[in-house]
Design an enzyme around this catalytic site. Structure first.
Site, PDB file in Angstrom:
ATOM      1  N   GLU A 284       0.824  -1.205   0.000  1.00 11.97           N
ATOM      2  CA  GLU A 284       0.000   0.000   0.000  1.00 11.97           C
ATOM      3  C   GLU A 284       0.865   1.265   0.000  1.00 11.97           C
ATOM      4  OE1 GLU A 284      -1.767  -3.474   2.052  1.00 11.97           O
ATOM      5  OE2 GLU A 284       0.001  -2.257   2.483  1.00 11.97           O
TER       6      GLU A 284
ATOM      7  N   ASN B 228       3.779   1.459  -1.488  1.00 14.88           N
ATOM      8  CA  ASN B 228       4.239   1.604  -2.866  1.00 14.88           C
ATOM      9  C   ASN B 228       3.203   2.333  -3.716  1.00 14.88           C
ATOM     10  OD1 ASN B 228       6.571   0.177  -2.257  1.00 14.88           O
ATOM     11  ND2 ASN B 228       5.760  -1.776  -3.000  1.00 14.88           N
TER      12      ASN B 228
ATOM     13  N   TYR C  57      10.528 -12.064   6.157  1.00 17.60           N
ATOM     14  CA  TYR C  57       9.770 -11.062   6.901  1.00 17.60           C
ATOM     15  C   TYR C  57       9.938 -11.244   8.412  1.00 17.60           C
ATOM     16  CZ  TYR C  57       7.316 -10.363   2.460  1.00 17.60           C
ATOM     17  OH  TYR C  57       7.008 -10.103   1.146  1.00 17.60           O
TER      18      TYR C  57
ATOM     19  N   LYS D 193      -4.332  -8.689 -14.597  1.00 16.36           N
ATOM     20  CA  LYS D 193      -2.949  -8.720 -15.074  1.00 16.36           C
ATOM     21  C   LYS D 193      -2.663 -10.111 -15.631  1.00 16.36           C
ATOM     22  CE  LYS D 193      -2.601  -7.258 -10.983  1.00 16.36           C
ATOM     23  NZ  LYS D 193      -2.242  -6.916  -9.583  1.00 16.36           N
TER      24      LYS D 193
ATOM     25  N   ALA E 124       5.845  -4.803  -9.356  1.00 15.50           N
ATOM     26  CA  ALA E 124       5.207  -4.634 -10.665  1.00 15.50           C
ATOM     27  C   ALA E 124       3.695  -4.438 -10.536  1.00 15.50           C
ATOM     28  CB  ALA E 124       5.512  -5.833 -11.557  1.00 15.50           C
ATOM     29  N   GLY E 125       3.076  -5.254  -9.681  1.00 16.69           N
ATOM     30  CA  GLY E 125       1.634  -5.136  -9.491  1.00 16.69           C
ATOM     31  C   GLY E 125       1.235  -3.817  -8.860  1.00 16.69           C
ATOM     32  N   ASP E 126       2.065  -3.328  -7.937  1.00 17.03           N
ATOM     33  CA  ASP E 126       1.784  -2.034  -7.319  1.00 17.03           C
ATOM     34  C   ASP E 126       1.907  -0.918  -8.354  1.00 17.03           C
ATOM     35  OD1 ASP E 126       1.538  -3.397  -4.892  1.00 17.03           O
ATOM     36  OD2 ASP E 126       3.644  -3.101  -4.394  1.00 17.03           O
TER      37      ASP E 126
END
Length: 313
Positions: free
Chosen positions: A39, A41, A108, A230, A262-264
């Site tokens: 979010e 990004n 993470y 996508k 890429a998706g962001d």
């Protein structure tokens, strides 16, 4: 209705340490510090294009939290909805360096983070009412039940005010108790949105449909206005509630460096263009262009363009 903000979004940001040399993370000795989060990004990309953006979250009262807040302010993102939490720390992650187009390894360290304690108590009605659009991500939905409850509350509030909503599933199966729970919870949010932006593989998991049109129809039949899918090397495919549909060719990239983000970038392109009144076809073209730019550089947000750079695309 006058809105001081164009977009509001919410989620978790972490300090990210990116290895400066390729290979096993265990052998990496030098890292570059960045701020990361799906979010965040999107908020960064929209702000660079000149939109007024607010990001809502919790960060720890620690050096990582201050680093994230400073990063936001440098990008011109409103931080009035961010709580400095004295009880819980800011999460962080380690990311391997890849320069051959393969997916980097990301580890993470986010369990019990400040952002995971987001809840409906973090909903500032005045701040959300100031925005004309809410962007939601499946990452924020996955980090805790209370964070999901905040998304659910924000979506209902914004929708009741006639604001537009977008939703990127951003599947993180490891954060859910089961795939069935993930599908149920994420679809409940998606049904609130005007624009849903899944990847093809995500759409198959969430809907059980095997084709872009089948995935789109699943959401359109439940009140969504437009579904933009996508489709990887094929670019993207969209369909609207009015029946408009079409494929949008990809931007050919000769050298893929880092696929993360890429998706962001795609979401930044689609959301910004639609908020500017562009056609859906043109919005998807912009999404493809920014997504393609994002995978040509290392890092999650380095490829997100300014308004001037967008013109060159």
């Amino acid at each position: 209705m006058h809105n001081a903000l164009d977009v509001i979004t919410l989620g978790e940001a972490m300090a990210m340490f990116v290895a400066t040399e390729t290979g096993d993370l265990a052998e990496a000795g030098h890292f570059i510090k960045r701020a990361a989060g799906a979010e965040l990004n999107v908020a960064t990309g929209l702000a660079r294009l000149g939109l007024k953006v607010s990001w809502v979250s919790r960060v720890g009262d620690d050096s990582f939290g201050r680093f994230i807040l400073n990063t936001l302010r440098k990008e011109g993102i409103d931080t009035s909805g961010v709580t400095l939490d004295t009880r819980y720390p800011t999460g962080f992650q380690l990311k391997s360096k890849c320069d051959d187009g393969t997916d980097p390894i990301v580890e993470y360290f986010r369990k019990g983070s400040a952002a995971s304690h987001l809840s409906p108590e973090d909903f500032n009605a005045a701040l959300f009412s100031d925005a004309r659009h809410l962007h939601m991500s499946g990452v924020a939905a996955a980090i805790s039940t209370t964070s999901y409850a905040l998304l659910e509350h924000a979506a209902k509030a914004m929708k009741s005010q006639g604001k537009t909503l977008s939703f990127d599933p951003n599947l993180r199966p490891v954060l859910w108790k089961s795939e069935a729970e993930m599908v149920e919870k994420l679809n409940a949010l998606a049904f609130q949105a005007d624009w849903v932006l899944p990847g093809l593989k995500e759409g198959v998991i969430l809907t059980g449909q095997q084709t872009p049109e089948g995935i789109a129809d699943f959401y359109l039949q439940r009140g969504v206005k437009a579904v933009i899918i996508k489709t990887g090397p094929d670019g993207a495919w969209f369909k609207t509630a009015e029946g408009e549909q079409g494929a949008v060719a990809p931007v050919i990239v000769e050298n893929v460096v880092d696929t993360v983000g890429a998706g962001d970038g795609f979401a930044v392109g689609v959301i910004s263009a639609l908020l500017e009144g562009k056609t859906l076809h043109d919005a998807v073209r912009r999404g493809n262009a920014i997504g393609a730019r994002a995978i040509q550089v290392p890092g999650d947000s380095e490829g997100l363009p300014t308004r001037a750079e967008l013109g060159a695309l």
